[in-house]
Scaffold this motif. Structure first.
Motif, mmCIF file in Angstrom:
data_model
loop_
_atom_site.group_PDB
_atom_site.id
_atom_site.type_symbol
_atom_site.label_atom_id
_atom_site.label_comp_id
_atom_site.label_asym_id
_atom_site.label_seq_id
_atom_site.Cartn_x
_atom_site.Cartn_y
_atom_site.Cartn_z
ATOM 1 N N VAL A 385 0.840 -1.208 0.000
ATOM 2 C CA VAL A 385 0.000 0.000 0.000
ATOM 3 C C VAL A 385 0.871 1.251 0.000
ATOM 4 O O VAL A 385 0.652 2.191 -0.782
ATOM 5 C CB VAL A 385 -0.953 -0.011 1.216
ATOM 6 C CG1 VAL A 385 -1.683 1.316 1.337
ATOM 7 C CG2 VAL A 385 -1.954 -1.150 1.089
ATOM 8 N N ASP A 386 1.874 1.267 0.862
ATOM 9 C CA ASP A 386 2.758 2.439 0.934
ATOM 10 C C ASP A 386 3.500 2.651 -0.378
ATOM 11 O O ASP A 386 3.655 3.792 -0.848
ATOM 12 C CB ASP A 386 3.772 2.266 2.076
ATOM 13 C CG ASP A 386 3.105 2.302 3.444
ATOM 14 O OD1 ASP A 386 1.946 2.772 3.517
ATOM 15 O OD2 ASP A 386 3.718 1.846 4.429
ATOM 16 N N LEU A 387 3.953 1.557 -0.984
ATOM 17 C CA LEU A 387 4.657 1.680 -2.266
ATOM 18 C C LEU A 387 3.715 2.199 -3.348
ATOM 19 O O LEU A 387 4.089 3.061 -4.160
ATOM 20 C CB LEU A 387 5.226 0.321 -2.682
ATOM 21 C CG LEU A 387 5.924 0.289 -4.050
ATOM 22 C CD1 LEU A 387 7.163 1.178 -4.048
ATOM 23 C CD2 LEU A 387 6.304 -1.136 -4.447
ATOM 24 N N GLY A 388 2.489 1.692 -3.373
ATOM 25 C CA GLY A 388 1.524 2.141 -4.378
ATOM 26 C C GLY A 388 1.263 3.629 -4.294
ATOM 27 O O GLY A 388 1.326 4.345 -5.302
ATOM 28 N N PHE A 389 1.007 4.126 -3.101
ATOM 29 C CA PHE A 389 0.754 5.563 -2.941
ATOM 30 C C PHE A 389 2.015 6.381 -3.210
ATOM 31 O O PHE A 389 1.942 7.483 -3.774
ATOM 32 C CB PHE A 389 0.217 5.854 -1.542
ATOM 33 C CG PHE A 389 -1.248 5.559 -1.380
ATOM 34 C CD1 PHE A 389 -2.191 6.283 -2.102
ATOM 35 C CD2 PHE A 389 -1.688 4.551 -0.548
ATOM 36 C CE1 PHE A 389 -3.552 6.014 -1.974
ATOM 37 C CE2 PHE A 389 -3.030 4.271 -0.412
ATOM 38 C CZ PHE A 389 -3.973 5.002 -1.127
ATOM 39 N N SER A 390 3.153 5.851 -2.805
ATOM 40 C CA SER A 390 4.412 6.560 -3.058
ATOM 41 C C SER A 390 4.670 6.715 -4.554
ATOM 42 O O SER A 390 5.085 7.772 -5.023
ATOM 43 C CB SER A 390 5.571 5.799 -2.400
ATOM 44 O OG SER A 390 6.776 6.482 -2.589
ATOM 45 N N LEU A 391 4.394 5.666 -5.329
ATOM 46 C CA LEU A 391 4.560 5.743 -6.791
ATOM 47 C C LEU A 391 3.580 6.739 -7.393
ATOM 48 O O LEU A 391 3.946 7.551 -8.258
ATOM 49 C CB LEU A 391 4.337 4.363 -7.414
ATOM 50 C CG LEU A 391 5.475 3.350 -7.277
ATOM 51 C CD1 LEU A 391 5.009 1.973 -7.720
ATOM 52 C CD2 LEU A 391 6.684 3.771 -8.097
ATOM 53 N N GLU A 393 2.205 9.309 -6.043
ATOM 54 C CA GLU A 393 2.506 10.696 -5.668
ATOM 55 C C GLU A 393 3.816 11.177 -6.268
ATOM 56 O O GLU A 393 3.953 12.339 -6.635
ATOM 57 C CB GLU A 393 2.540 10.821 -4.139
ATOM 58 C CG GLU A 393 1.163 10.669 -3.511
ATOM 59 C CD GLU A 393 1.199 10.757 -2.002
ATOM 60 O OE1 GLU A 393 2.238 10.395 -1.412
ATOM 61 O OE2 GLU A 393 0.199 11.183 -1.403
ATOM 62 N N SER A 394 4.780 10.283 -6.378
ATOM 63 C CA SER A 394 6.084 10.688 -6.921
ATOM 64 C C SER A 394 6.020 10.945 -8.413
ATOM 65 O O SER A 394 6.740 11.792 -8.942
ATOM 66 C CB SER A 394 7.144 9.612 -6.639
ATOM 67 O OG SER A 394 7.273 9.392 -5.267
ATOM 68 N N TYR A 395 5.175 10.190 -9.119
ATOM 69 C CA TYR A 395 5.131 10.305 -10.582
ATOM 70 C C TYR A 395 3.737 10.705 -11.066
ATOM 71 O O TYR A 395 3.295 10.283 -12.122
ATOM 72 C CB TYR A 395 5.549 8.976 -11.211
ATOM 73 C CG TYR A 395 6.900 8.525 -10.747
ATOM 74 C CD1 TYR A 395 8.055 9.179 -11.174
ATOM 75 C CD2 TYR A 395 7.047 7.471 -9.850
ATOM 76 C CE1 TYR A 395 9.301 8.790 -10.731
ATOM 77 C CE2 TYR A 395 8.304 7.073 -9.401
ATOM 78 C CZ TYR A 395 9.415 7.726 -9.844
ATOM 79 O OH TYR A 395 10.660 7.342 -9.409
ATOM 80 N N GLU A 396 3.045 11.536 -10.260
ATOM 81 C CA GLU A 396 1.701 11.970 -10.641
ATOM 82 C C GLU A 396 1.763 12.917 -11.836
ATOM 83 O O GLU A 396 2.810 13.497 -12.132
ATOM 84 C CB GLU A 396 1.027 12.659 -9.458
ATOM 85 C CG GLU A 396 1.721 13.937 -9.007
ATOM 86 C CD GLU A 396 1.111 14.500 -7.733
ATOM 87 O OE1 GLU A 396 0.192 13.877 -7.201
ATOM 88 O OE2 GLU A 396 1.571 15.567 -7.287
ATOM 89 N N PHE A 461 -6.006 9.446 -9.113
ATOM 90 C CA PHE A 461 -6.637 8.937 -7.893
ATOM 91 C C PHE A 461 -8.131 8.672 -8.120
ATOM 92 O O PHE A 461 -8.695 7.706 -7.595
ATOM 93 C CB PHE A 461 -6.455 9.924 -6.745
ATOM 94 C CG PHE A 461 -5.068 9.913 -6.154
ATOM 95 C CD1 PHE A 461 -4.584 8.790 -5.515
ATOM 96 C CD2 PHE A 461 -4.248 11.019 -6.254
ATOM 97 C CE1 PHE A 461 -3.301 8.765 -4.976
ATOM 98 C CE2 PHE A 461 -2.966 11.009 -5.725
ATOM 99 C CZ PHE A 461 -2.496 9.877 -5.086
ATOM 100 N N ILE A 462 -8.774 9.515 -8.922
ATOM 101 C CA ILE A 462 -10.194 9.312 -9.201
ATOM 102 C C ILE A 462 -10.397 8.057 -10.041
ATOM 103 O O ILE A 462 -11.332 7.280 -9.822
ATOM 104 C CB ILE A 462 -10.775 10.560 -9.893
ATOM 105 C CG1 ILE A 462 -10.889 11.678 -8.858
ATOM 106 C CG2 ILE A 462 -12.127 10.270 -10.512
ATOM 107 C CD1 ILE A 462 -11.409 12.976 -9.384
#
Length: 1355
Positions: A385-391, A393-396, A461-462
């Protein structure tokens, strides 16, 4: 006898005790110990008595002790004793072991080794004694006999461990032995023996025994060899995973005897092992650091080995509650992006694909970890989960300054950053599906980010939220409070975010009344908000509810684009709500929306654009919606039949002070009415049954008749109306700087929109009636007059709204129908009526230009205005129809034949070609999966073919041939008939279609051959066309093989065309490509060649980095060796051919400017990469005794003979060019002394800019020669014999020029005034001093000395 021994031991009578023990034979003593141990009585006391009576000072005592030890070890291992009794015996033996002399210890240790080799260890309890024996033996200083020689205790211990690790171990003993070695002091070498032996035993053990063995091994790693332990564990499970996959792929071919364990068993064991590793890392931080170091190192060698599903799961588990989290996530994110970049890099080059086939996809590996985590890997889920959100946010998606979001959800993931962001979303979605406990956490985090990141793009995210809800709609019920809280913030979110969010959570509204009610409450408040965006959000929300809460009796809609479809939620909403409740609910919403018809234009616009979809999904609301629209239209409609104009435009605007705003988007209202009426007539009216009430029918017919009469009257009167009736004649003011001008612009847009709506309406109801089509043409004539006036005014005044093309009100479906009728309808009955429209070239051009505009909108936003604009299926069908028409029109009537007429503007054929280009791009971007159907739809003759049989390459090649013919016709046409714009478009179309060809196919090779032939035979002088054609050639060539030989031929042509830097040399004329001529050679083709050479250098640099990774792999694999040799050969051949191309270019008399600058920079990079290659061989010579290959020697020789000397000559040539420019500036300065300071500063800046790459090139050459010297020493091969060192280091400052400048300075000192002489005499010297101060020069001692003289004279 045992009691007698015990009594003697208690009496403190050593002589009698010794005598009693001596009287016992070896067998009797052993039997006595065994009987006493089995009885469980006073065994320890008996052993103490025996040891007391067997002092180590006596030989007999030592032998008796040994005899006891030899007897007790098998006794303990037999399993006959109680565990506590066995522990007691071993504990006593361990205490007494340190008193034994060295030779006894050696004999005892040898006994243990034999027992282990014999496989007679059962419970391993005696191994505790073995560790004590080895420890005591290591501290023994006496020389001990071993074999034929003698060793001290430490050496003997090492020899015994070596023997032990070289022998066979029984599988049941491995864990006990690993545990035993923890208590033995081991040197690094001994530890390595032990670790390697234990790792080798993994494959011989049952899978269930692996976790405890791993745990013992990890504890043992506290002594050292951490890397070997981690590497062995990861490698073992990686191999197991691979074997499991192979078995799943071909289960029937697997021998049952060698089949591995069940999948679930393997996953549970892996999970347990990961837990063990994490627990040990929590105790030993160095092990975690070593894990990351090891994986980073391995990734450079072989990413497939480094990041396998097991190692990724391990990293994610370690990252959850550990200080290494940041390091781990940085490493994983870097690895993901690097993998995506490598994949992208390989896809564009056949040369790289052949040398380095990519077998590694980190995206698939991480998603496999998610899949594996379903087997109880709860310790991995939080890391996922942390990796998914980190990816994410980092490459949004990035929002450029003042612009729109760079990435949209409808597009494909193209860049590595986009792919990484998409991977993050996939990780979260798959984790959400697999792990129920963490679902609410994921959902809450997604909703939080949608709210908190409102200022930045949140489309990704949507999209994730929408996918989550579709996968499990009922999960949201548990988190309904969070959703309700999100609704409270709708008024503060951007409109796009609100629409996306509501679409995403829509399934929840169908199953949760409380959430629906809270949303309605929020929307009703927002309707009356002061913020315009909040009111628009309210309208968007209400329209969504109307579309999705069907009233019982509504017609089912097959075009529904929003998929609810999940197994948990049935589409039939009446299970939750009855029809009366739904109807009341929808009518209440309609009442709220009617209030919006008195608000701003933007709010009304949203309503008008949304009503059609509401009717299509909820047909029972037709009467209410149509009545609402009718009452709204009556406010602006003038019913008097002879009154012109028929509409009150003044009511559509509102004035606030000096400013004028649009109040009613009347054209949109009329468009909404037209589309709703057409839908109503075609759908509802046809389905009305006999059971309908007559009153309702009369009421429906009433508003239908009202609308038809109104639209007919408006049509008739709009045709009769003159522009003066709208105050929009040629004399009207259209500037945006005045209120009148703004009003006129608004009027113009409204009137043009109304004309377009009426054109569509009358064409649709006309049923190919000649009278109706005459009305259509009349409407268009009025539209065109106003359009021409706006264009004319826009040409004169840049601040006019007409300068921006207004979006057409024609719908995409109508455009496709209209084009088909105009160009492809051959029906005899339609011929007379269509001739009316076909007679107007302007109308034909207008129809095609609107189609082009619609396609452009679809390409940029993924949707179009009008009905079904957001329906991908409908848009695809319309695209196919439009493409067929445009393709037929372009190929049937070439531009050369078409008389573009007296009117200005593009010809219809050119517009068709431009539309085709946009369509081909759009289909590849939005409908990549449906390209086979698209190509099949274009081939009318092949309409019955099955979709599965469509060969994309063949179909694309057929289309390509049509455009090839057109391009050949352009090249063969007379110079006056050559159309540069059309040629550019044709080349771009061919480039776009070529992406559909399979690079390995015969069609691709034929197209490449044709392109090469075109470039060789056509002396094209048009710069943009030349650029497009060569770019196409390079792109195709790179997918077939490396383009270095092509670059060499082009470089030779450029050299022959522009001449040599030495004017006395006549270059041999050897033209390969006619496209290279005096107009195109420089800068166009030269820069293209250098740009392609840059790509080749990047590929070579990438390969050298891969070589470094393979070179650092110490495993003696013949496969790695073969791959290394292939890579080395490829790199050297590429560089060698590229050097021959540079050999031509550095001798070419290139004009000053971008060509020279780019060439100097490219040469610097070439030498830098040559240096990297030399460093690679230096490293190889350090690690192995390999000699350098002959190919490298040839490459060095080539660089020394064909490049370096020419580089120095080219530098001199560049110096001469700049000297001439300086001299010219000096002459100019003498003529205009007042501007002399500006002249000097300009010249200095230019010279500094253009000479900046020269020192970098010199430095790169010298670095290359420096490492060549190092390699010569290492390899004992004199590589410097091929290099001729240059003696010209003051290349930018000519000594004679400085001396003449100084002499001129002295002369002018005597003749001129002091304030004028410094500027004129020392222009060259000033430039030199300035460059030196900037660190831009390399000077010889002589040059430095002369500069000092100049500087002192200036001071």
């Amino acid at each position: 006898m045992a009691q007698h021994i015990l009594a003697l031991a208690a009496e403190e009578a050593p002589e009698r005790l010794q005598a009693a023990l001596q009287s016992l034979g070896e067998g009797e003593l052993g039997d006595m110990v065994t009987k006493q141990a089995l009885k469980g009585r006073e065994t320890a006391a008996l052993l103490r008595g025996i040891f007391k009576g067997s002092p180590c000072s006596q030989e007999s005592g030592v032998l008796r002790r040994l005899m006891v030890y030899k007897h007790c070890v098998p006794l303990v291992e037999s399993g006959d004793l109680h565990l506590a009794k066995a522990s007691e015996i071993i504990g006593l033996l361990m205490l007494e072991a340190r008193q034994l002399p060295g030779r006894a210890l050696a004999e005892l240790a040898t006994l243990f080794v034999d027992v282990i080799k014999g496989g007679s260890l059962s419970n391993g309890k005696s191994l505790e004694l073995f560790s004590t024996v080895l420890t005591a033996l290591a501290s023994s200083k006496e020389c001990l006999a071993y074999g034929k020689g003698e060793l001290n205790g430490e050496e003997l211990k090492k020899q015994l461990i070596n023997t032990l690790c070289s022998s066979k171990w029984a599988p049941q003993s491995v864990i006990h032995l690993a545990n035993m070695f923890r208590d033995v002091p081991l040197t690094a070498e001994e530890l390595q023996f032990v670790v390697e032996k234990v790792l080798r035993m993994f494959s011989k053990l049952d899978l269930q025994e692996i976790p405890p063995l791993v745990y013992q091994l990890l504890l043992l790693s506290a002594k050292g060899s951490k890397k070997a332990v981690l590497e062995g564990i990861i490698s073992f499970f990686n191999q197991l995973d691979k074997r499991q996959k192979e078995e799943q792929r071909a289960p029937q071919s697997v021998d049952l005897e060698v089949a591995t364990m069940p999948l679930d068993q393997l996953r549970h064991v892996e999970g347990t092992v990961i837990l063990h590793i994490v627990s040990v890392i929590n105790l030993d931080q160095d092990l975690g650091e070593e894990l990351i170091r090891h994986l980073k190192t391995e990734q450079q060698k072989d990413p497939c080995t480094a990041l396998c599903p097991f190692s990724v799961a391990l990293l994610l588990s370690v990252a959850v509650k550990h200080r290494l989290q940041e390091q781990i996530f940085d490493f994983l994110k870097t690895s993901i992006v690097r993998s995506c970049k490598d994949m992208q890099f390989l896809q564009g080059s056949r040369f790289l694909q052949d040398l380095f086939p990519q077998k590694y996809d980190i995206t698939a590996i991480i998603l496999e970890v998610v899949e594996n985590s379903a087997f109880g890997w709860d310790h991995v889920t939080q890391g996922l989960v942390d990796l998914g959100f980190s990816l994410m946010e980092s490459y949004e998606p990035k929002k450029p300054f003042g612009g729109k979001v760079a990435e949209t959800s409808y597009g494909l993931s193209k860049t590595p950053a986009q792919q990484a962001c998409r991977l993050g979303a996939s990780i979260l979605l798959e984790t959400f599906k697999v792990h129920e406990p963490i679902r609410s956490d994921i959902l809450e985090q997604v909703l939080n980010r949608v709210l908190t990141k409102a200022a930045s793009p949140v489309s990704h995210f949507i999209d994730l939220l929408s996918n989550i809800v579709v996968s499990a709609p009922l999960v949201l019920q548990n988190s309904s409070s969070k959703v309700t809280e999100t609704f409270d913030n709708l008024s503060f979110l951007p409109l796009d975010t609100v629409q996306g969010l509501l679409r995403a959570v829509q399934p929840l509204l169908k199953v949760s009344m409380s959430v629906r009610d809270s949303l309605i409450l929020v929307l009703q408040k927002a309707i009356f908000s002061r913020q315009l965006d909040a009111r628009k959000a309210a309208v968007a929300g209400f329209l969504l509810l109307l579309r999705n809460f069907k009233v019982l009796g509504s017609l089912s809609s097959s075009q529904c684009s929003q998929a609810i479809g999940a197994t948990q939620v049935q589409a039939d909403v009446h299970a939750c709500y009855n029809s009366a409740a739904n109807e009341a609910f929808c009518l209440e919403i309609l009442g709220s929306l009617r209030r919006c018809l008195s608000q701003q234009a933007d709010v009304r616009l949203m309503l008008y654009e949304g009503f059609y979809d509401v009717l299509r999904r909820n047909s029972q609301l037709a009467s209410s919606v149509m009545e609402t629209l009718l009452s709204q239209m009556k406010q602006y409609y003038l019913p008097q039949p002879d009154l012109l104009p028929p509409l009150k435009l003044e009511g559509c605007i509102i004035a606030q002070g000096d400013q004028v705003f649009l109040q009613e988007p009347l054209a949109h209202l009329l468009s909404c009415i037209q589309h709703c009426l057409a839908w109503y007539k075609s759908t509802v009216h046809l389905h009305q049954g006999v059971e309908d009430d007559e009153e309702e029918e009369e009421e429906d017919v009433g508003f239908q008749q009202n609308f038809e009469e109104m639209l007919d009257s408006v049509t008739r009167r709009m045709i009769k109306s003159e522009l003066e009736d709208f105050e929009l004649d040629k004399s009207a003011d259209f500037s945006l700087s005045s209120g009148v001008g703004v009003k006129n612009n608004i009027y113009a847009i409204l009137v043009m929109g109304i004309y377009e709506v009426l054109i569509e309406y009358n064409f649709n109801i006309g049923n190919f009636s000649k009278n109706k089509f005459e009305d259509v043409l009349g409407l268009f004539t009025c539209y065109n007059k106003l359009s021409e006036i706006l264009k004319e005014k826009a040409g004169k005044n840049k601040s006019i709204l007409g300068n921006k093309t207004a979006r057409s009100f024609l719908s995409m479906g109508f455009v496709s129908t209209l084009l088909t009728a105009l160009f492809r309808d051959n029906a005899q009955s339609h011929e007379e009526s269509l001739a009316v429209l076909r007679s107007s070239t302007e109308f034909l051009r207008y129809a095609v230009s609107v189609a082009l505009q619609k396609v452009q909108q679809l390409e940029e936003t993924g949707q179009t205005d009008g009905p079904d604009g957001q329906n991908p299926e409908k848009m695809f069908q319309n695209l196919c129809k439009i493409t067929r028409v445009l393709l037929w029109r372009y190929t049937s009537i070439p531009t050369v034949v078409e008389d573009s007429g007296k009117k200005k503007g593009k010809s219809i054929s050119l517009l068709c070609l431009e539309g085709l280009l946009r369509i081909f791009n759009t289909v590849q971007q939005l409908y990549a999966a449906r390209i086979p159907q698209f190509l099949q739809a274009l081939d009318i003759t092949d309409g019955d073919t099955e979709e599965a049989d469509v060969n994309v390459t063949e179909k694309a090649a057929f289309q390509i041939r049509q455009f090839q013919r057109s391009l050949v016709n352009q090249f063969s046409s007379a110079e006056d008939d050559f159309n540069s714009k059309e040629t550019q478009l044709l080349i771009t179309v061919l480039s776009t279609l070529s992406k559909l060809l399979e690079p390995a196919s015969q069609q691709f090779l034929q197209f490449l051959t044709w392109t090469v032939k075109i470039c060789k035979e056509n002396a094209l002088e048009d710069i943009p066309c030349c650029k497009g054609l060569l770019t196409l050639l390079f792109n195709l060539h790179a997918l077939y093989k490396s383009p270095v030989s092509l670059l060499r031929e082009l470089a030779q042509d450029i050299h022959a065309c522009l001449g040599d830097i030495d004017q006395d040399i006549e270059v041999e004329s050897r033209s390969h490509f006619a496209i290279v001529n005096t107009k195109t050679a420089a800068p166009t083709i030269c820069l293209l060649v250098l740009g392609q050479a840059e790509k080749v250098l990047e590929e070579v640099d990438w390969l050298i980095k891969k070589l470094n990774g393979l070179g650092s792999d110490t495993s003696d694999s013949s496969q790695i060796s073969n791959q290394t040799q292939a890579l080395e050969k490829g790199v050297i051949l590429q560089l060698g051919t590229l050097l021959t191309a540079y050999h031509e270019l550095v001798q070419t008399a290139l004009p000053a400017g971008s060509c020279v600058d780019t060439l100097l920079r490219s040469l610097s990079k070439t030498y830098t990469i040559l240096t990297s290659l030399i460093k690679q061989y230096i490293q190889a010579c350090r690690t192995t005794s390999n000699t350098i290959p002959g190919r490298l020697e040839k490459l060095v020789k080539l660089s020394g003979s064909h490049l370096t000397p020419q580089c120095y000559s080219f530098i001199t040539y560049v110096q001469n060019i700049h000297s001439e420019s300086l001299s010219f500036a000096e002459e100019k300065k003498k003529k205009k002394k007042e501007d002399e300071a500006a002249v000097i500063s300009t010249v200095m800046a230019k010279v500094l800019r253009e000479t900046k790459p020269i020192p970098n090139l010199i430095f790169a050459i010298e670095q290359y020669e420096k490492f060549l010297i190092h390699l010569s020493k290492k390899s004992k091969v004199n590589l410097m014999q091929y290099m001729k060192l240059s003696t010209s280091r003051d290349f930018r400052i000519n000594a004679s020029m400085l001396e003449s400048a100084l002499q001129e300075h002295n002369t002018e000192d005597a003749e001129n005034e002091p304030d004028n002489d410094q500027v004129g005499a020392h222009l060259v010297a000033l430039v030199a001093v300035f460059l030196l101060s900037q660190g831009q020069l390399y000077l010889s001692p002589l040059g430095i000395c002369k500069i000092r003289i100049v500087r002192s004279s200036l001071d």
